[in-house]
Design a protein around this motif. Sequence first.
Motif, PDB file in Angstrom:
ATOM      1  N   GLY A   1     -29.057  37.410 -87.627  1.00 60.45           N
ATOM      2  CA  GLY A   1     -27.769  36.763 -87.793  1.00 60.45           C
ATOM      3  C   GLY A   1     -26.910  36.900 -86.549  1.00 60.45           C
ATOM      4  O   GLY A   1     -27.329  37.466 -85.534  1.00 60.45           O
ATOM      5  N   VAL A   2     -25.693  36.392 -86.632  1.00 60.19           N
ATOM      6  CA  VAL A   2     -24.715  36.498 -85.548  1.00 60.19           C
ATOM      7  C   VAL A   2     -23.482  37.201 -86.097  1.00 60.19           C
ATOM      8  O   VAL A   2     -22.875  36.727 -87.068  1.00 60.19           O
ATOM      9  N   LEU A   3     -23.129  38.320 -85.486  1.00 59.17           N
ATOM     10  CA  LEU A   3     -22.056  39.173 -85.983  1.00 59.17           C
ATOM     11  C   LEU A   3     -20.913  39.241 -84.984  1.00 59.17           C
ATOM     12  O   LEU A   3     -21.121  39.156 -83.774  1.00 59.17           O
ATOM     13  N   ASP A   4     -19.712  39.441 -85.504  1.00 61.16           N
ATOM     14  CA  ASP A   4     -18.495  39.545 -84.705  1.00 61.16           C
ATOM     15  C   ASP A   4     -17.889  40.913 -84.980  1.00 61.16           C
ATOM     16  O   ASP A   4     -17.759  41.324 -86.137  1.00 61.16           O
ATOM     17  N   GLY A   5     -17.552  41.644 -83.915  1.00 63.39           N
ATOM     18  CA  GLY A   5     -17.003  42.971 -84.156  1.00 63.39           C
ATOM     19  C   GLY A   5     -16.416  43.603 -82.915  1.00 63.39           C
ATOM     20  O   GLY A   5     -16.186  42.945 -81.895  1.00 63.39           O
ATOM     21  N   GLU A   6     -16.194  44.905 -83.012  1.00 66.41           N
ATOM     22  CA  GLU A   6     -15.549  45.670 -81.943  1.00 66.41           C
ATOM     23  C   GLU A   6     -16.525  46.689 -81.379  1.00 66.41           C
ATOM     24  O   GLU A   6     -17.103  47.491 -82.136  1.00 66.41           O
TER      25      GLU A   6
ATOM     26  N   ARG B   1     -13.841  43.309 -77.917  1.00 68.04           N
ATOM     27  CA  ARG B   1     -14.413  42.327 -78.836  1.00 68.04           C
ATOM     28  C   ARG B   1     -15.789  41.916 -78.335  1.00 68.04           C
ATOM     29  O   ARG B   1     -15.979  41.615 -77.144  1.00 68.04           O
ATOM     30  N   VAL B   2     -16.774  41.893 -79.237  1.00 70.42           N
ATOM     31  CA  VAL B   2     -18.130  41.505 -78.853  1.00 70.42           C
ATOM     32  C   VAL B   2     -18.751  40.622 -79.929  1.00 70.42           C
ATOM     33  O   VAL B   2     -18.319  40.603 -81.083  1.00 70.42           O
ATOM     34  N   GLN B   3     -19.774  39.917 -79.512  1.00 71.41           N
ATOM     35  CA  GLN B   3     -20.609  39.147 -80.436  1.00 71.41           C
ATOM     36  C   GLN B   3     -22.042  39.658 -80.303  1.00 71.41           C
ATOM     37  O   GLN B   3     -22.562  39.786 -79.189  1.00 71.41           O
ATOM     38  N   LEU B   4     -22.655  39.957 -81.426  1.00 75.75           N
ATOM     39  CA  LEU B   4     -24.004  40.520 -81.459  1.00 75.75           C
ATOM     40  C   LEU B   4     -24.927  39.521 -82.138  1.00 75.75           C
ATOM     41  O   LEU B   4     -24.653  39.083 -83.266  1.00 75.75           O
ATOM     42  N   ILE B   5     -25.996  39.133 -81.447  1.00 73.87           N
ATOM     43  CA  ILE B   5     -26.929  38.149 -81.987  1.00 73.87           C
ATOM     44  C   ILE B   5     -28.264  38.838 -82.248  1.00 73.87           C
ATOM     45  O   ILE B   5     -28.892  39.384 -81.329  1.00 73.87           O
TER      46      ILE B   5
ATOM     47  N   GLY C   1     -36.461  38.512 -81.342  1.00 76.38           N
ATOM     48  CA  GLY C   1     -36.589  39.230 -80.078  1.00 76.38           C
ATOM     49  C   GLY C   1     -35.512  40.278 -79.908  1.00 76.38           C
ATOM     50  O   GLY C   1     -34.870  40.700 -80.878  1.00 76.38           O
ATOM     51  N   PRO C   2     -35.279  40.705 -78.668  1.00 77.88           N
ATOM     52  CA  PRO C   2     -34.234  41.698 -78.401  1.00 77.88           C
ATOM     53  C   PRO C   2     -32.853  41.177 -78.799  1.00 77.88           C
ATOM     54  O   PRO C   2     -32.583  39.981 -78.714  1.00 77.88           O
ATOM     55  N   ALA C   3     -32.000  42.057 -79.225  1.00 81.53           N
ATOM     56  CA  ALA C   3     -30.643  41.668 -79.591  1.00 81.53           C
ATOM     57  C   ALA C   3     -29.863  41.264 -78.339  1.00 81.53           C
ATOM     58  O   ALA C   3     -30.089  41.786 -77.243  1.00 81.53           O
ATOM     59  N   SER C   4     -28.927  40.320 -78.515  1.00 82.24           N
ATOM     60  CA  SER C   4     -28.034  39.907 -77.435  1.00 82.24           C
ATOM     61  C   SER C   4     -26.635  40.433 -77.729  1.00 82.24           C
ATOM     62  O   SER C   4     -26.202  40.453 -78.878  1.00 82.24           O
ATOM     63  N   LEU C   5     -25.943  40.846 -76.671  1.00 81.88           N
ATOM     64  CA  LEU C   5     -24.591  41.373 -76.814  1.00 81.88           C
ATOM     65  C   LEU C   5     -23.708  40.686 -75.780  1.00 81.88           C
ATOM     66  O   LEU C   5     -23.960  40.769 -74.579  1.00 81.88           O
ATOM     67  N   PHE C   6     -22.655  39.991 -76.263  1.00 78.68           N
ATOM     68  CA  PHE C   6     -21.763  39.253 -75.381  1.00 78.68           C
ATOM     69  C   PHE C   6     -20.338  39.771 -75.511  1.00 78.68           C
ATOM     70  O   PHE C   6     -19.892  40.134 -76.598  1.00 78.68           O
ATOM     71  N   SER C   7     -19.609  39.762 -74.388  1.00 82.57           N
ATOM     72  CA  SER C   7     -18.178  40.054 -74.419  1.00 82.57           C
ATOM     73  C   SER C   7     -17.436  38.837 -74.959  1.00 82.57           C
ATOM     74  O   SER C   7     -18.036  37.778 -75.189  1.00 82.57           O
ATOM     75  N   ARG C   8     -16.125  38.949 -75.108  1.00 87.80           N
ATOM     76  CA  ARG C   8     -15.357  37.848 -75.684  1.00 87.80           C
ATOM     77  C   ARG C   8     -15.355  36.608 -74.791  1.00 87.80           C
ATOM     78  O   ARG C   8     -15.082  35.504 -75.263  1.00 87.80           O
ATOM     79  N   THR C   9     -15.675  36.771 -73.499  1.00 88.43           N
ATOM     80  CA  THR C   9     -15.726  35.633 -72.586  1.00 88.43           C
ATOM     81  C   THR C   9     -17.133  35.075 -72.433  1.00 88.43           C
ATOM     82  O   THR C   9     -17.350  34.147 -71.651  1.00 88.43           O
ATOM     83  N   GLY C  10     -18.089  35.639 -73.163  1.00 89.31           N
ATOM     84  CA  GLY C  10     -19.454  35.142 -73.090  1.00 89.31           C
ATOM     85  C   GLY C  10     -20.322  35.830 -72.064  1.00 89.31           C
ATOM     86  O   GLY C  10     -21.458  35.409 -71.815  1.00 89.31           O
ATOM     87  N   GLU C  11     -19.840  36.908 -71.466  1.00 85.39           N
ATOM     88  CA  GLU C  11     -20.642  37.650 -70.488  1.00 85.39           C
ATOM     89  C   GLU C  11     -21.695  38.485 -71.216  1.00 85.39           C
ATOM     90  O   GLU C  11     -21.395  39.172 -72.200  1.00 85.39           O
ATOM     91  N   ASP C  12     -22.924  38.435 -70.734  1.00 81.68           N
ATOM     92  CA  ASP C  12     -24.010  39.210 -71.327  1.00 81.68           C
ATOM     93  C   ASP C  12     -23.888  40.668 -70.882  1.00 81.68           C
ATOM     94  O   ASP C  12     -24.083  40.985 -69.719  1.00 81.68           O
TER      95      ASP C  12
END
Length: 525
Positions: free
Chosen positions: A267-272, A232-236, A240-251
């Motif tokens: 935007g902020v996206l939620d996915g796998e 599970r990841v969150q993509l922001i 600027g550059p895109a940010s990618l976080f794990s489900r625990t908030g690790e970059d």
Amino acid sequence: MKRFATLLETLALTPSRNRKIEALAAYFRDTPDPDRGYALAVLTGALSFTHVKPARLKEVVLAEVDPHLFALSYDYIGDLGETIALIWPHKGGTRQLPSLSELVELLNTTPKSELALLIAELLTSAQINERWALVKLATGGLRIGVSERLAKTALAEMSGTDLKDIEEIWHGIKMPYGDLFAWLEGRKPKPEIDHTARFHPLMLSNPIDEEKDFSNLDPADFVAEWKWDGIRVQLILGEGPASLFSRTGEDIAPAFPDLVENVFGHGVLDGELLVGNDFEPAPFNALQQRLNRKSATEKLIGEHPAFVRVYDMLFDGDEDIRALPWIDRRARLQSFFADQTQSRLDLSQLLPFSDWDQLGTIRRQGADENGHEGVMIKLKSAPYVPGRPKGNWFKWKRDPNLLDAVLMYAQRGHGKRSSFYSDFTFGAWRGNELVPIGKAYFGFTDAELKELDKWVRAHTIASFGPVREVEKSLVFEVAFDSAQASTRHKSGVALRFPRINRIRWDKPAAEAAHVGEVEALIPAT
């Protein structure tokens, strides 16, 4: 430091969740800055020291203690901090230790060549419980039953602040959290965190109860998607550059440059997060080769290109849409994909179904034919709520695989289990040889744990520190989600999420599974 050591001791000895919250809230309320901030960082795993590792602590102790005595003690106790606290030969309490914040400064700034002397001096100065706390502080291996969420719950209890408000800013604040405590105590306004520069707590699902839930849920109110076998990841996305976080908030963006450098939009996206060519997901072990790395090699990127299968949207541009029902967020997400072509993002498909029986058939076919983990069931009217709200999202995982394996090795547990052999390595037959295929440490009751511990002690044939090799005669029925190829195991295979489903006291070891049976379960690539 004395107050922090007392807190850790209280937390370790208190099984009650509410009592832990009370102890934490009292500590945060009564302890001044920045000590309480550093304590919060230790408790939530945000603080680490570059040069202070368990191996360095062992070196310090072995310079003062007989190695054989230390090995026997560590084997019996099972916890490094407790072992060092009890075995250190020099009388403690000779002087008061520095404050917690001063200790953090010392451990961060002392040259590597002088660390051993500093650690020895601190251990000699400390009382037994302070020694234990020192080791826990230095290594970060607390094992006292405190999660990040429990610590945040204590902050909410201390201040009367809504837990959701704390989670909203959590990943945008830095230790020692002076602004956080100033806000919680009403001395400053809530910290302003740009949504494009921080992680947003994820919405999580609950396992479906087939007997109870399906009789109370109307299938017309829900949609279904595949449960993808990635992480599970969150993509922001923004200017600027895109940010990618794990489900625990690790970059984790640095490990996936091929992904974050080739995504577009706002935007902020939620996915796998998955790997594979042309949006065809490869097995999880392919993704695993790219995880837990600070960076990715060109070879790995070429062999296992990353992409995200998107299934929700939290922000549409700068607009926070989490309060909207799922069906409206889905429409926004579809518009997002219609507005730009994406080479590293695709939209998770919906699975049409009319009733729960039909969805059950789809779920079984997906597991059998494509190796899908199961299905996700989502309420059309549900807002995006951080945490695990009941009734909004459900996961209906495929039935686990089962096979019989033979116990080969047992290792002492940690914390409450440090006196028991509770971590079990098991194997399958290759010809007349047993080869390891996995390790499990749950799936049995407390009563069964005592039986297993007794059996291990009575059937040990060799010892290797905290690990015992046992007679190859006890069979476990092991449940697991999937099998995968593995270069780490002599067998060449490994089980994913194995757990002990049943102890087969009655079954001969010769009738346990063969490696070929496990290999047959590896998804085709």
